[in-house]
Structure formats: C-alpha cells, structure tokens
Design a protein around this motif. Structure first.
Motif, PDB file in Angstrom:
ATOM      1  N   TYR A  77       0.814  -1.148   0.091  1.00 41.38           N
ATOM      2  CA  TYR A  77      -0.079  -0.066   0.040  1.00 41.38           C
ATOM      3  C   TYR A  77       0.757   1.292   0.112  1.00 41.38           C
ATOM      4  O   TYR A  77       1.769   1.347   0.979  1.00 41.38           O
ATOM      5  N   ASN A  78       0.932   2.075  -0.893  1.00 36.40           N
ATOM      6  CA  ASN A  78       1.601   3.215  -0.917  1.00 36.40           C
ATOM      7  C   ASN A  78       2.990   3.034  -1.012  1.00 36.40           C
ATOM      8  O   ASN A  78       3.923   3.804  -0.169  1.00 36.40           O
ATOM      9  N   LEU A 105      10.797 -16.746   9.657  1.00 34.10           N
ATOM     10  CA  LEU A 105       9.920 -15.989   8.975  1.00 34.10           C
ATOM     11  C   LEU A 105      10.094 -15.935   7.616  1.00 34.10           C
ATOM     12  O   LEU A 105      11.372 -16.028   6.980  1.00 34.10           O
ATOM     13  N   ALA A 106       9.037 -16.230   6.766  1.00 27.66           N
ATOM     14  CA  ALA A 106       9.037 -16.176   5.302  1.00 27.66           C
ATOM     15  C   ALA A 106       8.123 -15.007   4.994  1.00 27.66           C
ATOM     16  O   ALA A 106       7.013 -14.855   5.492  1.00 27.66           O
ATOM     17  N   ILE A 107       8.615 -14.177   3.869  1.00 27.93           N
ATOM     18  CA  ILE A 107       7.568 -13.120   3.322  1.00 27.93           C
ATOM     19  C   ILE A 107       7.441 -13.287   1.899  1.00 27.93           C
ATOM     20  O   ILE A 107       8.304 -13.638   1.050  1.00 27.93           O
ATOM     21  N   LEU A 108       6.011 -13.164   1.512  1.00 27.88           N
ATOM     22  CA  LEU A 108       5.618 -13.230  -0.025  1.00 27.88           C
ATOM     23  C   LEU A 108       4.988 -11.951  -0.028  1.00 27.88           C
ATOM     24  O   LEU A 108       4.351 -11.439   1.038  1.00 27.88           O
ATOM     25  N   SER A 109       4.624 -11.578  -1.231  1.00 26.42           N
ATOM     26  CA  SER A 109       3.829 -10.449  -1.442  1.00 26.42           C
ATOM     27  C   SER A 109       3.091 -10.686  -2.929  1.00 26.42           C
ATOM     28  O   SER A 109       3.806 -11.420  -3.808  1.00 26.42           O
ATOM     29  N   ALA A 110       1.656  -9.954  -3.036  1.00 24.46           N
ATOM     30  CA  ALA A 110       1.095 -10.114  -4.180  1.00 24.46           C
ATOM     31  C   ALA A 110       0.492  -8.631  -4.505  1.00 24.46           C
ATOM     32  O   ALA A 110       0.026  -8.145  -3.740  1.00 24.46           O
ATOM     33  N   THR A 111       0.560  -8.405  -5.842  1.00 31.66           N
ATOM     34  CA  THR A 111      -0.246  -7.241  -6.148  1.00 31.66           C
ATOM     35  C   THR A 111      -0.800  -7.503  -7.774  1.00 31.66           C
ATOM     36  O   THR A 111      -0.401  -8.455  -8.338  1.00 31.66           O
ATOM     37  N   THR A 112      -1.615  -6.506  -8.036  1.00 33.41           N
ATOM     38  CA  THR A 112      -2.234  -6.657  -9.242  1.00 33.41           C
ATOM     39  C   THR A 112      -1.160  -5.969 -10.456  1.00 33.41           C
ATOM     40  O   THR A 112      -1.484  -6.111 -11.608  1.00 33.41           O
TER      41      THR A 112
END
Length: 186
Positions: A77-78, A105-112
């Motif tokens: 976000y922003n 800890l594992a990090i993933l991200s998704a965006t359009t």
C-alpha cells in the motif's frame, strides 16, 4: 511443523490470502499452515497497553510464540506496509517477551501490478529485523499481475507461480530446521 500465516489484507477476496493459501498447499510434510485472523485487533494505543494486552492481541502473541515459523503474505500500500498490518506488528512486538524474536519468518507479496510488492518486502524486512526475527532472505516470491494468476475459485492457475512458492516453502522448511538447531546450541 506448525506454521502460522498472516495475511496483510483483510479483504475477503484478497489475492494475498490466495497466495497464503497456495503457500499452505505447497508446504512439504510435515509442515502445516494455520492462518491467523486479526480483524479484531484495536488501533495501537499506549494507554490501552498500560492496562495490559487486549485479549485478542494476547491470543495472537501466544499463537505466534507456539509456532515453529511464520509466513507473512502482504500487499503493498503506497509503496510500503499496509497500515493495519503494521498496527498488528506493533501490538505483537511490545514487551520484553515479544514472540517474533528468533522466530523463522518467510515473506511473500502479491499485487495486481507488475512488481509484485518488492517495496513492501523491503520495508517489512526492516521492521522484522528490528524485532530480531529470523527472516529468510532467499528465495524471494513476488506475485505480480496476481489477478491473472488465480481463477474465480481462488485457485492458482499459473504453474510458474506455484513453482516459486513451492521452492520458497521447501527452503523455509530447511530454514526452520537450521534455526531450531542453532537455538538448541545457544
């Protein structure tokens, strides 16, 4: 292996929730994923904290403490961490006994959009580093153009995305095992 999942979006049809569910599907045995629900966490307020942790926050802190690892999947976000996710982390991190310390800890991200959340991961890694979380660095997973990679039933239709998530979850299992061995020696 007990893994806790945190989705950085509370939207019902969140692509990040879909990626978190995909991560659970892609975990090798004996990993199992349970997703934390955290909509009831109030805005952080030091006056409220002075009275003790709200029950909802205390329950989440204890659940994270018991887990062998945590997976956070979040939108951007922003150019950064969603405010409500940051609020959740702020609550959980309070106190000498904060449960993210030394937690794998594992990090993933998704965006359009096409980048898949690279900027949010950078900021989230900085936040988690301050809490001394054992954040896995690689492999990274950024799911760009997420709307094109899931069907109407929230199932991943993109084999390359599934391959990347599977590789990360396999590496996360090994990361947890290494962290557990290191903690046993400490």
């Amino acid at each position: 292996m007990d893994i806790v999942g945190i989705c950085g979006s509370n939207r019902a049809q969140s692509f990040n929730r879909m990626v978190l569910n995909l991560a659970g599907e892609c975990m090798p045995a004996p990993m199992t994923l349970s997703t934390l629900e955290w909509e009831a966490v109030p805005p952080f307020n030091a006056d409220l904290l002075a009275k003790g942790f709200p029950d909802t926050v205390q329950a989440l802190r204890e659940r994270i403490r018991r887990a062998d690892g945590v997976v956070i999947v979040t939108p951007e976000y922003n150019f950064s961490v969603p405010g409500m996710l940051k609020n959740l982390i702020d609550w959980i991190s309070r106190g000498e006994d904060q449960p993210f310390a030394h937690k794998p800890l594992a990090i993933l991200s998704a965006t359009t959009g096409p980048l898949g959340g690279a900027r949010v991961q950078y900021d989230l890694r900085k936040i988690m580093m301050f809490m001394n979380a054992a954040t896995m660095v690689k492999p990274e997973v950024f799911v760009g153009n997420a709307a094109q990679k899931f069907d109407a039933d929230a199932q991943c239709t993109d084999e390359l995305t599934r391959k990347f998530v599977t590789a990360q979850m396999t590496a996360f299992k090994s990361w947890i095992e290494r962290q557990q061995r290191a903690n046993a020696l400490a």
